[in-house]
Design an enzyme around this catalytic site. Structure first.
Site, PDB file in Angstrom:
ATOM      1  N   GLU A  40     -46.882  16.778 -35.708  1.00  0.00           N
ATOM      2  CA  GLU A  40     -47.478  15.540 -34.936  1.00  0.00           C
ATOM      3  C   GLU A  40     -47.459  15.810 -33.723  1.00  0.00           C
ATOM      4  OE1 GLU A  40     -46.479  10.663 -34.872  1.00  0.00           O
ATOM      5  OE2 GLU A  40     -44.915  12.111 -35.446  1.00  0.00           O
ATOM      6  N   LYS A 106     -53.511   7.287 -36.834  1.00  0.00           N
ATOM      7  CA  LYS A 106     -52.153   6.797 -37.540  1.00  0.00           C
ATOM      8  C   LYS A 106     -52.053   5.507 -37.683  1.00  0.00           C
ATOM      9  CE  LYS A 106     -47.238   7.500 -36.854  1.00  0.00           C
ATOM     10  NZ  LYS A 106     -45.936   7.969 -35.982  1.00  0.00           N
ATOM     11  N   CYS A 140     -46.362  11.125 -40.100  1.00  0.00           N
ATOM     12  CA  CYS A 140     -44.757  10.672 -39.801  1.00  0.00           C
ATOM     13  C   CYS A 140     -44.629   9.389 -40.519  1.00  0.00           C
ATOM     14  CB  CYS A 140     -44.542  10.686 -38.246  1.00  0.00           C
ATOM     15  SG  CYS A 140     -42.971  10.985 -37.859  1.00  0.00           S
TER      16      CYS A 140
END
Length: 255
Positions: A40, A106, A140
């Site tokens: 990431e 995300k 994540c």
């Protein structure tokens, strides 16, 4: 499919140095790898200074990814900070060998670090089709939210890129296994190592978990490139024998 996981330390907010670092590691990978996975925010580290380091989709890092994919004839993925229409995104790019790009913004922004104050959340689950594999892209903190990752699309591979700190490593290891077991899919998690500018330590634990929750690659703590080969036929055979996905709940996510 043969996948290379690159677990690396990151230069803080220095895209040029990070590109050089990753290119050096990529140049050591043998031919035959189909997909390379970076962490990431691989070009900057997990920073909230989006306004200072964000790039566009025509920027140097995106062009670099496209050039590498074409030159090496593999796909490459990882997330970086993208600015678009005056909004900032933690965007996971999937760059095909042709240079074509699909991307995922995300969805779950890490409010504990204030990510939600600086970045715009994505509103779409993305499944990429590559070499007859259906790959679900995740970043994540998404790992903590199983409903969003639920395998309603019959994807084959769930892919997480992260800057996950050492202090919560047990959660990382446990949740990656859980996502593999509940979705009867391979799970690949690629994390960084090293100390960031906020003094958070990262010990990596990049890993590959198969569709039954067994390690194809056990959690790793060194800075290195790890190459694994995934067997789709074995996964499909297991799904035939253990047809758990047919009994899943039917639901709709409203965003």
């Amino acid at each position: 499919m043969k996948i290379a996981l690159i677990q690396s330390d990151l230069y803080w907010e220095n895209a040029s140095k990070n590109r050089k670092r990753f290119e050096s590691k990529i140049n050591q990978i043998d031919s035959g790898v189909n997909l390379v996975v970076l962490p990431e925010m691989f070009s900057t580290g997990f920073t909230m200074n989006a306004h200072e380091v964000a790039e566009t989709m025509e920027g140097e890092t995106v062009l670099w990814l496209q050039s590498l994919a074409k030159q090496k004839n593999f796909a490459i993925t990882g997330s970086l900070i993208i600015v678009e229409n005056e909004r900032y995104y933690n965007r996971m790019l999937f760059v095909f060998p042709s240079g074509e790009i699909q991307y995922y913004n995300k969805r779950h922004l890490f409010s504990l670090a204030g990510e939600d104050k600086f970045y715009t959340s994505g509103n779409e689950k993305i499944i990429v089709e590559y070499l007859n594999w259906k790959i679900c892209l995740q970043v994540c903190y998404d790992l903590r939210f199983p409903v969003f990752a639920r395998n309603v699309e019959n994807y084959d591979l769930l892919l997480y890129v992260a800057n996950w700190p050492k202090v919560r490593t047990n959660a990382w290891d446990s949740l990656l296994k859980a996502r593999a077991i509940e979705n009867l899919a391979y799970v690949v998690g690629v994390n960084r190592v090293g100390l960031d500018a906020n003094q958070y330590e990262h010990t990596g634990h990049s890993q590959v978990v198969d569709f039954l929750g067994n390690y194809t690659l056990e959690p790793q703590e060194t800075e290195a490139v790890f190459v694994v080969e995934l067997d789709k036929n074995a996964m499909l055979e297991t799904r035939k024998k253990l047809d758990f996905l047919s009994d899943k709940d039917v639901f709709e996510i409203t965003i």
